[in-house]
Design a protein around this motif. Structure first.
Motif, mmCIF file in Angstrom:
data_model
loop_
_atom_site.group_PDB
_atom_site.id
_atom_site.type_symbol
_atom_site.label_atom_id
_atom_site.label_comp_id
_atom_site.label_asym_id
_atom_site.label_seq_id
_atom_site.Cartn_x
_atom_site.Cartn_y
_atom_site.Cartn_z
ATOM 1 N N GLY A 84 0.573 -1.173 0.245
ATOM 2 C CA GLY A 84 0.305 -0.104 0.259
ATOM 3 C C GLY A 84 0.495 0.999 0.160
ATOM 4 O O GLY A 84 0.629 2.659 0.142
ATOM 5 N N HIS A 85 2.095 0.983 0.084
ATOM 6 C CA HIS A 85 3.206 2.420 0.220
ATOM 7 C C HIS A 85 3.200 3.404 -1.493
ATOM 8 O O HIS A 85 3.179 4.390 -0.917
ATOM 9 N N GLU B 76 0.938 3.244 -3.563
ATOM 10 C CA GLU B 76 -0.296 4.365 -3.669
ATOM 11 C C GLU B 76 -0.516 5.167 -2.621
ATOM 12 O O GLU B 76 -0.807 6.714 -2.887
ATOM 13 N N ARG B 77 -0.479 5.140 -0.886
ATOM 14 C CA ARG B 77 0.050 6.103 -0.151
ATOM 15 C C ARG B 77 0.955 7.086 -0.563
ATOM 16 O O ARG B 77 0.260 8.616 -0.543
ATOM 17 N N ARG C 125 -0.712 9.857 -3.330
ATOM 18 C CA ARG C 125 -2.173 10.289 -2.710
ATOM 19 C C ARG C 125 -1.066 11.563 -1.876
ATOM 20 O O ARG C 125 -1.579 12.846 -2.358
ATOM 21 N N ASP D 263 4.893 8.739 5.166
ATOM 22 C CA ASP D 263 3.927 7.909 4.868
ATOM 23 C C ASP D 263 4.660 6.551 5.399
ATOM 24 O O ASP D 263 4.547 5.388 6.113
ATOM 25 N N SER E 19 3.745 4.342 8.765
ATOM 26 C CA SER E 19 3.232 2.818 8.950
ATOM 27 C C SER E 19 4.156 2.108 10.256
ATOM 28 O O SER E 19 5.149 2.456 9.699
ATOM 29 N N TRP F 144 -5.771 12.205 6.887
ATOM 30 C CA TRP F 144 -4.755 11.512 6.133
ATOM 31 C C TRP F 144 -5.138 10.587 7.568
ATOM 32 O O TRP F 144 -5.420 10.432 8.068
ATOM 33 N N GLU F 145 -5.425 9.275 6.268
ATOM 34 C CA GLU F 145 -6.102 7.890 6.917
ATOM 35 C C GLU F 145 -4.651 7.195 7.927
ATOM 36 O O GLU F 145 -4.180 7.053 7.764
ATOM 37 N N GLN G 5 -2.670 4.119 9.209
ATOM 38 C CA GLN G 5 -1.966 3.173 9.575
ATOM 39 C C GLN G 5 -2.768 2.499 10.752
ATOM 40 O O GLN G 5 -2.068 3.202 11.654
#
Ligand SMILES: [Fe+2]
Length: 453
Positions: free
Chosen positions: A256-257, A259-260, A263, A374, A378, A420-421, A423
């Motif tokens: 997922g890194h 993609e984040r 973003r 990120d 994470s 920011w979502e 993790q």
């Protein structure tokens, strides 16, 4: 088929009854309206035109909704036939080839009949003439027509929104999501297509039914071309996704890194006012920034102990490997700079070139901030995810030496506005198996090198 709530059933029934009352009380008595051969011909042509347009919507790009110029036919009917004829043309939606079940068809037919009828009434109320326009009608007919177009769009979208709000579970219908995203665009494009209705009507006196063909053929050609563009954009996205998947399969701790980072880089790019094309390019750069890991031996990426000098060199080569892998992909353009230089530092101590300050391309400086943020927020096998405030403090700490201070400030501003979502604080079970104990993106935990403790 989606189950409807009681309120949605009542709403559906109300819309159907309203449409039925239009046809019973207005259309049927109007049938003694002078149904000349010309009126019958206009009705037939516009009904077929509406059906063709409504049955073949096209997606313009991945960021836009389906596009259908059927409102052109409905608005042409407002001028050429009046409210009852327009309602009949709008009701053709009932037979559209793209509609789902009977319930959806009935709702769409009723909704489009009502919006076309309301547009026709507004047109008449403002003094618009009905029939095949003559040169003397202009420009007086323009204002009533403009209002009719606005009424058509408002009633159409209003009725659709009413239904989408009632669809269970509230607020999560994919259709509603699309409308939320694209409502301003849909309103403007619908108004534009509605305006073409006047053009079809104005040309009717000159070329008859060919008016519709003359106006809409160029639009269909443009639509086909834009559909090709959308397909190309889809192919780009699929290419990106496949390359990201390959990297994350090889280096599973970065799940997922990419993609984040993409973003985060996009948020930052928008914050500093980059144009739409560059924002799109930086989105790709964020997704592919670590694609060069495909050229780094897996055992080096997943090594848990200190690295030898050769292993460190292999990791530090990944930006160049990335460039080699994707440089032939034509659409990446400026994104290549981001991939090649995302580990440069403002003080010149980064790699692979040791560039300093503004020698480092802007894309790379943007990616560097999003990448480090990120990585810190994470979970890694050697530490949990840092809190967002702590990661922001680290960015500030390294601002000027590692990161561009202007971009750090802009990123923090973008974070405050867009959020920011977070993790998971800990890696998922089984995450550590084979996963690296080191992260070359983490500014708080530099790579450990044998003999350099
Ligand atoms: Fe990297």
């Amino acid at each position: 088929m989606q189950r409807l709530s009681r309120a949605a059933w009542i709403y559906l029934a109300t819309v159907l009854l309203a449409a039925a009352s239009v046809f019973v009380h207005v259309l049927v008595p109007d049938l003694d309206w002078d149904v000349t051969a010309q009126v019958a011909q206009i009705l037939l042509v516009l009904a077929i035109l509406y059906l063709i347009c409504d049955s073949t919507p096209a997606t313009l790009t991945s960021r836009q909704s389906a596009w259908s110029p059927s409102s052109s036919a409905a608005l042409a009917a407002v001028v050429l036939l009046g409210p009852a004829g327009a309602a009949t043309v709008g009701a053709m939606s009932l037979f559209s080839l793209r509609r789902g079940g009977l319930r959806e068809r009935a709702f769409n037919g009723a909704m489009n009949a009502l919006s076309a009828f309301a547009a026709g009434e507004a047109y008449l109320a403002l003094g618009g003439h009905v029939g095949v326009p003559k040169p003397g009608w202009f420009p007086a007919v323009i204002l009533p027509f403009a209002v009719a177009a606005a009424v058509h769009v408002a009633v159409n979208h209003g009725l659709l929104w009413g239904m989408l709000l009632l669809l269970p579970p509230a607020g999560v219908s994919p259709q509603r999501g699309r409308l939320d995203l694209h409502l301003p665009l849909l309103l403007v494009s619908d108004l534009g297509y509605a305006t073409l209705g006047l053009l079809i009507a104005a040309l009717w006196d000159l070329v008859g039914p060919f008016a519709a063909v003359l106006v809409l053929i160029p639009l269909f050609v443009a639509r086909w071309a834009m559909g090709q563009f959308a397909a190309q954009e889809g192919a780009y996205s699929a290419t990106m996704a496949a390359l990201c998947q390959a990297v994350e399969t090889k280096d599973c701790y970065t799940r997922g890194h990419s993609e984040r980072v993409s973003r985060g880089a996009t948020m930052l790019a928008r914050e500093i006012g980059m144009g739409a094309d560059r924002v799109a390019a930086i989105r790709y750069a964020g997704m592919l920034h670590d694609v060069g890991k495909l050229g780094v031996p897996t055992k080096v990426l997943q090594k848990t102990g200190p690295l030898s000098a050769e292993e460190l060199a292999a990791i530090q080569l990944h930006p160049m490997r990335g460039l080699e892998i994707v440089r032939q992909i034509g659409f990446l353009t400026e994104a290549l700079d981001g991939i090649m230089h995302h580990h440069e530092r403002m003080d010149g101590k980064g790699y692979p070139m040791g560039l300093a300050g503004h020698e480092i391309p802007e894309f790379a400086r943007v990616i560097a901030v999003a990448d480090a943020f990120d990585s810190m927020t994470s979970a890694r096998s050697y530490r949990g995810a840092r809190r967002i405030e702590d990661a922001v403090a680290e960015l500030r700490k390294w601002s000027g030496s590692q990161f561009d201070p202007v971009l750090v400030g802009a990123f923090i501003a973008a974070l405050r506005r867009e959020g920011w979502e977070s993790q998971p604080a800990r890696p998922p079970a089984g995450f550590g198996g084979g996963a690296a104990a080191q992260d070359h993106d983490d500014p708080t935990a530099p790579l450990r090198v044998a003999g350099n403790r």
